[in-house]
Design a protein around this motif. Structure first.
Motif, mmCIF file in Angstrom:
data_model
loop_
_atom_site.group_PDB
_atom_site.id
_atom_site.type_symbol
_atom_site.label_atom_id
_atom_site.label_comp_id
_atom_site.label_asym_id
_atom_site.label_seq_id
_atom_site.Cartn_x
_atom_site.Cartn_y
_atom_site.Cartn_z
ATOM 1 N N GLY A 161 1.039 0.593 -10.693
ATOM 2 C CA GLY A 161 2.224 1.580 -9.888
ATOM 3 C C GLY A 161 2.882 1.151 -8.855
ATOM 4 O O GLY A 161 3.897 1.801 -8.561
ATOM 5 N N ARG A 162 2.495 -0.157 -8.431
ATOM 6 C CA ARG A 162 3.148 -0.811 -7.377
ATOM 7 C C ARG A 162 4.611 -1.102 -7.788
ATOM 8 O O ARG A 162 4.688 -1.938 -8.565
ATOM 9 C CB ARG A 162 2.440 -1.603 -6.645
ATOM 10 N N LEU A 163 5.637 -0.902 -6.880
ATOM 11 C CA LEU A 163 7.019 -1.485 -7.212
ATOM 12 C C LEU A 163 7.203 -2.776 -6.835
ATOM 13 O O LEU A 163 6.836 -3.263 -5.694
ATOM 14 C CB LEU A 163 7.945 -0.415 -6.757
ATOM 15 N N ARG A 164 7.563 -3.527 -7.869
ATOM 16 C CA ARG A 164 7.866 -4.936 -7.542
ATOM 17 C C ARG A 164 9.494 -4.997 -7.951
ATOM 18 O O ARG A 164 10.007 -4.650 -8.732
ATOM 19 C CB ARG A 164 6.974 -5.947 -8.204
ATOM 20 N N VAL A 171 10.730 -2.981 -11.156
ATOM 21 C CA VAL A 171 9.694 -2.877 -12.143
ATOM 22 C C VAL A 171 8.183 -2.608 -11.558
ATOM 23 O O VAL A 171 7.625 -3.189 -10.616
ATOM 24 C CB VAL A 171 9.535 -4.085 -12.907
ATOM 25 N N PRO A 172 7.830 -1.533 -12.112
ATOM 26 C CA PRO A 172 6.246 -1.071 -11.541
ATOM 27 C C PRO A 172 5.208 -1.911 -12.068
ATOM 28 O O PRO A 172 5.370 -2.171 -13.420
ATOM 29 C CB PRO A 172 6.109 0.444 -11.854
ATOM 30 N N GLY A 192 -1.970 -7.206 -13.569
ATOM 31 C CA GLY A 192 -2.893 -6.368 -12.687
ATOM 32 C C GLY A 192 -2.787 -6.981 -11.251
ATOM 33 O O GLY A 192 -1.797 -7.260 -10.921
ATOM 34 N N ASN A 193 -3.812 -7.167 -10.467
ATOM 35 C CA ASN A 193 -3.761 -7.788 -9.214
ATOM 36 C C ASN A 193 -3.896 -9.276 -9.336
ATOM 37 O O ASN A 193 -4.902 -9.828 -9.596
ATOM 38 C CB ASN A 193 -4.926 -7.289 -8.348
ATOM 39 N N PRO A 194 -2.794 -10.023 -9.135
ATOM 40 C CA PRO A 194 -2.950 -11.615 -9.283
ATOM 41 C C PRO A 194 -3.676 -12.302 -8.461
ATOM 42 O O PRO A 194 -4.023 -13.452 -8.595
ATOM 43 C CB PRO A 194 -1.348 -11.830 -8.899
ATOM 44 N N PHE A 195 -3.901 -11.489 -7.186
ATOM 45 C CA PHE A 195 -5.054 -12.366 -6.211
ATOM 46 C C PHE A 195 -6.516 -12.010 -6.805
ATOM 47 O O PHE A 195 -7.272 -12.670 -6.007
ATOM 48 C CB PHE A 195 -4.945 -11.822 -4.902
ATOM 49 N N TYR A 240 0.786 -1.119 0.129
ATOM 50 C CA TYR A 240 -0.068 -0.217 -0.085
ATOM 51 C C TYR A 240 0.994 1.300 0.256
ATOM 52 O O TYR A 240 2.151 1.158 0.571
ATOM 53 C CB TYR A 240 -0.992 -0.030 1.150
ATOM 54 N N THR A 241 0.397 2.508 -0.581
ATOM 55 C CA THR A 241 0.989 3.580 -0.770
ATOM 56 C C THR A 241 0.735 4.289 0.905
ATOM 57 O O THR A 241 0.032 3.807 1.509
ATOM 58 C CB THR A 241 0.559 4.604 -1.386
#
Length: 246
Positions: free
Chosen positions: A190-193, A185-186, A205-208, A114-115
């Motif tokens: 936009g979440r950084l991974r 990698v975002p 997307g959201n893998p869950f 989360y941001t």
């Protein structure tokens, strides 16, 4: 971590579909070890979230099939060397460095889920609910409401401290991953991974989220020799010798 957990995971991997692995005791070390074994037999770590276990204080790790030639060759070799791993027999030896890197990825992903703006909102709502609950326990008079409000304000004042701790936490594991050659990698949100050298984010997307996982294109060329053939990362089983679990 017992072989029972690995056996259960490997049997779930027989479907060739994404698998969610739960750690009820909130043990990231256990999840990292399970993720390591998944990587040895044709799957890869995709993401992690909180909320596993009966009390909701554990973690849920998502693993997905890895169609890369390297993963297919590794799975074929390991199924040939450890054909009864899914029955609780011998497993490939744990590699400490690989497990530690996977644990760093898990910890970073949890810290970056989360941001700070989202965390502020979640904290505000959560603390407000807790303060209101305390107010109802103390009574419905003005004093109870004032006390609940003070408690909420104190808790909210501590949120920036949590942000500082979280930033240091992320920086620590990001540094370890970069040192090992991982690339930031975002994702689409936009979440950084962090992905390993030559790797990419699994799915999109959201893998869950239901139906959000889409595997990368299958590699060109013939499949690796051995019992593993994409997209089935689990060797064929004899139904008479391996009855399905209830």
């Amino acid at each position: 971590m017992s072989k029972r957990h690995v056996r259960k995971m490997l049997r779930q991997m027989a479907s060739g579909e994404p698998v969610q692995v739960t750690s009820a005791m909130a043990s990231m070390k256990k999840l990292a070890q399970l993720g390591f074994f998944a990587q040895q037999f044709g799957y890869e770590y995709a993401d992690v979230k909180q909320g596993g276990g009966p009390q909701g204080n554990g973690f849920v790790m998502l693993i997905v099939p890895d169609p890369s030639p390297q993963a297919r060759a590794r799975a074929a070799q390991n199924w040939a060397q450890y054909p009864n791993a899914g029955d609780g027999a011998a497993l490939p030896p744990l590699e400490t460095d690989a497990v530690e890197l996977l644990k760093a990825r898990i910890k970073f992903d949890l810290a970056a889920r989360y941001t700070e703006k989202q965390l502020m909102v979640l904290a505000g709502v959560g603390f407000a609910v807790s303060a209101m609950g305390l107010g109802f326990e103390l009574g419905a008079d003005t004093t109870a409401v004032v006390i609940a409000g003070i408690i909420w304000a104190v808790l909210m004042a501590l949120v920036p401290v949590g942000f500082v701790v979280n930033r240091r936490y992320k920086a620590k594991y990001a540094a370890a991953l970069r040192a090992a050659g991982f690339t930031p990698v975002p994702d689409q949100s936009g979440r950084l991974r962090y992905v390993p050298p030559g790797g990419q984010l699994p799915g999109h997307g959201n893998p869950f989220a239901g139906g959000a996982y889409a595997p990368p294109p299958a590699p060109s060329g013939p499949p690796a020799a051995g019992p593993y053939t994409a997209p089935q990362p689990y060797p064929p089983q004899n139904p008479r010798s391996h009855p399905p679990q209830s």
